[in-house]
Design a protein around this motif. Structure first.
Motif, mmCIF file in Angstrom:
data_model
loop_
_atom_site.group_PDB
_atom_site.id
_atom_site.type_symbol
_atom_site.label_atom_id
_atom_site.label_comp_id
_atom_site.label_asym_id
_atom_site.label_seq_id
_atom_site.Cartn_x
_atom_site.Cartn_y
_atom_site.Cartn_z
ATOM 1 N N GLU A 16 -6.422 3.447 0.363
ATOM 2 C CA GLU A 16 -5.200 3.193 -0.400
ATOM 3 C C GLU A 16 -4.905 1.690 -0.484
ATOM 4 O OE1 GLU A 16 -3.027 7.439 0.766
ATOM 5 O OE2 GLU A 16 -2.397 5.560 1.729
ATOM 6 N N ASP A 17 -5.225 0.960 0.574
ATOM 7 C CA ASP A 17 -5.045 -0.496 0.553
ATOM 8 C C ASP A 17 -5.894 -1.121 -0.548
ATOM 9 O OD1 ASP A 17 -3.522 -0.034 2.813
ATOM 10 O OD2 ASP A 17 -5.009 -0.863 4.211
ATOM 11 N N SER B 296 0.832 -1.194 0.000
ATOM 12 C CA SER B 296 0.000 0.000 0.000
ATOM 13 C C SER B 296 0.874 1.254 0.000
ATOM 14 C CB SER B 296 -0.921 -0.011 1.216
ATOM 15 O OG SER B 296 -1.927 0.979 1.074
ATOM 16 N N ARG C 193 -5.956 5.520 4.603
ATOM 17 C CA ARG C 193 -4.991 4.438 4.386
ATOM 18 C C ARG C 193 -5.716 3.176 3.907
ATOM 19 N NH1 ARG C 193 -2.759 8.436 5.596
ATOM 20 N NH2 ARG C 193 -3.190 8.584 3.374
ATOM 21 N N GLU C 194 -6.871 2.902 4.480
ATOM 22 C CA GLU C 194 -7.615 1.709 4.042
ATOM 23 C C GLU C 194 -8.090 1.858 2.598
ATOM 24 O OE1 GLU C 194 -9.342 -1.393 6.066
ATOM 25 O OE2 GLU C 194 -10.180 -0.046 7.593
ATOM 26 N N ASP D 177 1.483 3.545 2.079
ATOM 27 C CA ASP D 177 2.296 3.864 3.258
ATOM 28 C C ASP D 177 3.289 2.754 3.590
ATOM 29 O OD1 ASP D 177 0.677 1.875 4.290
ATOM 30 O OD2 ASP D 177 0.144 2.972 6.114
ATOM 31 N N THR E 22 2.570 -0.534 3.897
ATOM 32 C CA THR E 22 1.965 -1.693 4.542
ATOM 33 C C THR E 22 1.747 -2.817 3.533
ATOM 34 O OG1 THR E 22 0.841 -0.352 6.199
ATOM 35 C CG2 THR E 22 -0.075 -2.525 5.791
ATOM 36 N N SER F 100 -3.406 3.976 11.697
ATOM 37 C CA SER F 100 -4.029 3.971 10.381
ATOM 38 C C SER F 100 -5.311 4.803 10.369
ATOM 39 C CB SER F 100 -4.339 2.534 9.975
ATOM 40 O OG SER F 100 -4.989 2.500 8.736
#
Length: 258
Positions: A74-75, A6, A71-72, A8, A10, A67
Motif C-alpha cells: 500500500e505504501d 498510505s 501495508r508495504e 493505514d 502512515t 506492519s
C-alpha cells in the motif's frame, strides 16, 4: 522531500528527480531514499523522472508498528498515486520482492525491473521465528543486535563480514533502521516461494543480476526468470556483489521502455 499518506495513515516520504515518465525505485534492506540517489539521477540522465522513497520505518517515513507486507504494498501504491502514476518500478534486493508482491496484489506498477531479488524458493529458509526475535531486540533497546542477527540469519552474510561491518563507521548509520529488518524479514518469508499470482503478474518483467554476486542471488534470479511467465533475464556485468551499477542498470530500463 515530499510526503504522501498510505492507506493505514502512515506518512511516506519520497524524493522526485527530473521530469518525464516516472520510474519509482524501491530499495532493499537497510537503505533509505538517499541510497537510491544514484539510480534516480541515472534515470534523469536517461530522460525519466526518478522517484526514490523511504520505505516505512526508514528515514523520514513513519511507521505503524505491526506492519505487514500488505501495508508495504500500500505504501508503494501511495507513492505511485502521489506522483501521478508510474511507467515502471525498479526494485533492488528486498525492494524487488516488494515490487513483484505489490504488482501481484494489483498495484499499478507499470513495467517491472527486478534486481537480484533474494528469493530462496523454500531452500535454506531462515528460522520461522526470526522476525519475532528481531522485534524483541528492537523492543528491548538492542537495535544493533537486530541488525547483526538480520544480516547473519536473514541475509546469510558470513560472520566475518558482519563483524567487520559492525566495527565500521557505517554501522551507526543503519542502527536507526532496525525496525525495518522485521518488515523485510516478514516480506521475504511471505514471498520467498513466489505465489501463483506473483508468477503471473501482468505487464513486462525484466530480471537483472550481476555476473559476480552472492550464489543465492544468482540462483534466485535465474529460477525466477524461468518460472515467471514472459520474464526476461538480463545480466549486468557492471553490477558487482549485489550493488547495482546505476548507469548500466538504467540503460537496461531505458532500452525496454523506449
Amino acid at each position: 522531500m515530499d510526503t504522501t499518506t498510505s492507506a493505514d495513515g502512515t506518512t511516506i516520504a519520497y524524493e522526485s528527480y527530473g521530469d518525464g515518465p516516472a520510474v519509482v525505485v524501491v530499495n532493499g534492506a537497510l537503505s533509505t531514499a538517499a541510497d537510491a540517489a544514484g539510480l534516480a539521477q541515472a534515470l534523469v540522465d536517461a530522460g525519466f523522472r526518478g522517484i526514490a522513497y523511504d520505505r516505512r520505518a526508514r528515514g523520514a517515513s513513519g511507521d505503524a508498528r505491526g506492519s505487514t507486507p500488505e501495508r508495504e504494498a500500500e505504501d508503494l501504491a501511495a507513492v505511485i498515486h502521489a506522483v501521478g502514476g508510474a511507467t515502471a518500478v525498479l526494485g533492488h534486493s528486498s525492494g524487488a520482492v516488494l515490487a513483484l508482491y505489490a504488482a501481484s496484489r494489483g498495484v499499478a506498477t507499470g513495467a517491472l525491473f527486478l534486481s537480484e531479488p533474494p528469493l530462496r524458493f523454500g531452500i535454506d529458509e531462515p528460522a520461522d521465528d526470526l522476525a519475532e526475535r528481531l522485534q524483541r531486540c528492537v523492543d528491548e533497546g538492542r537495535p544493533d543486535d537486530a541488525i547483526v542477527t538480520f544480516q547473519l540469519e536473514g541475509v546469510g552474510l558470513p560472520e566475518q563480514m558482519v563483524e567487520a561491518f559492525r566495527a565500521s563507521d557505517q554501522f551507526a548509520s543503519v542502527v536507526p533502521l532496525a525496525q525495518s529488518t522485521v518488515y523485510d524479514t516478514n516480506l521475504v518469508q511471505v514471498s520467498s516461494v513466489p505465489s501463483p499470482e506473483m508468477l503471473s503478474v501482468h505487464g513486462p518483467v525484466t530480471i537483472l543480476r550481476g555476473e559476480q554476486t552472492f550464489p543465492i542471488l544468482l540462483t534466485a534470479a535465474d529460477r525466477l526468470a524461468e518460472e515467471l511467465a514472459g520474464a526476461e533475464l538480463v545480466i549486468v556485468p557492471e553490477s558487482v556483489m549485489h550493488r547495482p551499477d546505476p548507469a548500466a542498470t538504467v540503460r537496461v530500463v531505458a532500452e525496454r521502455l523506449a
